[in-house]
Design a protein around this motif. Structure first.
Motif, mmCIF file in Angstrom:
data_model
loop_
_atom_site.group_PDB
_atom_site.id
_atom_site.type_symbol
_atom_site.label_atom_id
_atom_site.label_comp_id
_atom_site.label_asym_id
_atom_site.label_seq_id
_atom_site.Cartn_x
_atom_site.Cartn_y
_atom_site.Cartn_z
ATOM 1 N N ALA A 151 20.986 48.028 -18.943
ATOM 2 C CA ALA A 151 20.508 47.724 -17.579
ATOM 3 C C ALA A 151 21.723 47.439 -16.718
ATOM 4 O O ALA A 151 22.042 46.275 -16.428
ATOM 5 C CB ALA A 151 19.554 46.533 -17.606
ATOM 6 N N THR A 179 21.610 44.928 -13.647
ATOM 7 C CA THR A 179 21.065 43.579 -13.802
ATOM 8 C C THR A 179 21.745 42.835 -14.940
ATOM 9 O O THR A 179 22.378 41.804 -14.718
ATOM 10 C CB THR A 179 19.538 43.617 -14.023
ATOM 11 O OG1 THR A 179 19.231 44.645 -14.971
ATOM 12 C CG2 THR A 179 18.798 43.905 -12.735
ATOM 13 N N TYR A 197 17.387 50.875 -18.413
ATOM 14 C CA TYR A 197 16.619 50.422 -17.257
ATOM 15 C C TYR A 197 17.526 50.516 -16.039
ATOM 16 O O TYR A 197 18.544 49.826 -15.950
ATOM 17 C CB TYR A 197 16.126 48.984 -17.460
ATOM 18 C CG TYR A 197 15.507 48.383 -16.217
ATOM 19 C CD1 TYR A 197 14.430 49.002 -15.595
ATOM 20 C CD2 TYR A 197 16.010 47.214 -15.658
ATOM 21 C CE1 TYR A 197 13.864 48.467 -14.448
ATOM 22 C CE2 TYR A 197 15.445 46.668 -14.517
ATOM 23 C CZ TYR A 197 14.379 47.307 -13.914
ATOM 24 O OH TYR A 197 13.822 46.787 -12.776
ATOM 25 N N THR A 242 14.734 41.824 -11.945
ATOM 26 C CA THR A 242 15.018 41.025 -13.134
ATOM 27 C C THR A 242 13.763 40.779 -13.957
ATOM 28 O O THR A 242 13.818 40.745 -15.192
ATOM 29 C CB THR A 242 15.646 39.684 -12.730
ATOM 30 O OG1 THR A 242 16.765 39.929 -11.870
ATOM 31 C CG2 THR A 242 16.121 38.921 -13.948
ATOM 32 N N LEU A 250 13.197 43.545 -16.378
ATOM 33 C CA LEU A 250 14.129 43.478 -17.496
ATOM 34 C C LEU A 250 13.692 42.416 -18.506
ATOM 35 O O LEU A 250 13.697 42.646 -19.723
ATOM 36 C CB LEU A 250 15.540 43.173 -16.991
ATOM 37 C CG LEU A 250 16.599 42.964 -18.075
ATOM 38 C CD1 LEU A 250 16.738 44.194 -18.958
ATOM 39 C CD2 LEU A 250 17.936 42.606 -17.443
ATOM 40 N N ALA A 307 19.604 41.695 -24.244
ATOM 41 C CA ALA A 307 20.371 41.773 -23.000
ATOM 42 C C ALA A 307 21.151 40.484 -22.831
ATOM 43 O O ALA A 307 20.748 39.430 -23.328
ATOM 44 C CB ALA A 307 19.452 42.001 -21.802
#
Length: 295
Positions: A201, A204, A226, A231, A234, A245
């Motif tokens: 991602a 983010t 992503y 947020t 995610l 993450a």
């Protein structure tokens, strides 16, 4: 090299179509064809395949240079325009999704109390897009975030004479789905997680390229990518078991559906920097001061 021709070339390659580039740029298709032909004549090299439309090897080389060249030209124009300052009563601010949102909200509230008639536009976008928009003058100033060693600056593109200053540093955490076997740890080493499934991602979470560099490993692999800036989405992906993450600790507090464990090693922080050109006008100056000093 005429920058107008270069902009046309970039538009054609990005859109994969002469007609689509003509519509976007407000030219006729014939004019776009003439621009490409003139640029090819200037460089003495074919730059585009026509069927299907795409860059030749020479065109691909030119593309590597085109975006920085055009951005520097936009930055030069914006730097001159900054002498005139923002339109009275208006301020346009940008931020990447996790760039100290609480600090930004507090600074904007204070600014609007001191200048009650001020019209503020806040644009949330990716990190690179925010820096480019500040350089091009589309934003007065921006906040961007990223991962760095403590007190080290972020690695940002060089779009021109911009000022960058740190405004916040925060602890990083690894986000795990509920029930993950490592969820009960007091802290985790990223080097022990290189074989885990990650969520890529880039706008983010901590970019996987930064995690690979920090762990000195090519093993950090994405299970899913992503490309958004929301947020909450995610966090839902993490909670759903799609991958891990790395985010600032404050972001984990937004959801009860994930488990946050502190990153112990390597020593990294979530860093937010203020990015701006020459500030003109009381609104821009006051906001920059509020963001720098957290008041």
């Amino acid at each position: 090299m005429d920058p107008h021709l270069l902009r046309t070339f970039v538009a054609v390659t990005r859109l994969g179509s002469f007609s689509a580039a003509a519509r976007e740029l407000g030219y006729t298709q014939s004019a776009v064809s003439q621009h490409i032909a003139a640029l090819e004549a200037d460089l003495r090299a074919p730059l585009l395949h026509r069927r299907p439309v795409g860059p030749t090897e020479a065109g691909a080389r030119l593309l590597d240079h085109a975006a920085p060249i055009l951005l520097r030209l936009d930055a030069a124009r914006a730097d001159v325009a900054r002498v005139l300052g923002e339109p009275p009563g208006r301020l346009t601010v940008g931020a990447s999704p996790l760039a100290a949102p609480d600090r930004l909200a507090t600074a904007l509230a204070r600014l609007r109390r001191s200048l009650p008639g001020l019209e503020v536009t806040l644009r949330v976008a990716g990190r690179a897009a925010t820096v480019a928009a500040v350089a091009a003058g589309d934003l007065t100033l921006g906040l961007v975030d990223g991962v760095a060693a403590p007190s080290d600056p972020l690695r940002l593109a060089d779009p021109g004479p911009l000022t960058t200053v740190a405004v916040a540093e925060e602890t990083l955490v690894v986000l795990l789905p509920p029930g993950h076997p490592l969820g009960g740890r007091a802290g985790l080493r990223l080097g022990d997680l290189v074989s885990a499934r990650w969520i890529d991602a880039p706008e983010t979470a901590a970019p996987l390229a930064d995690l690979r560099a920090a762990t000195e490993s090519d093993g950090v692999r994405a299970g899913i990518r992503y490309e958004g800036t929301d947020t909450a989405t995610l966090l839902a992906l993490v909670a759903g078991g799609h991958g891990l993450a790395v985010l600032p600790a404050s972001a984990a507090r937004e959801s009860a559906g994930v488990v946050a464990v502190a990153v112990l090693a390597p020593r990294l922080v979530h860093r937010t920097e203020l990015v701006h050109g020459h500030l003109a006008g009381p609104a821009a100056t006051a906001l920059a001061d509020a963001l720098r000093h957290g008041t």
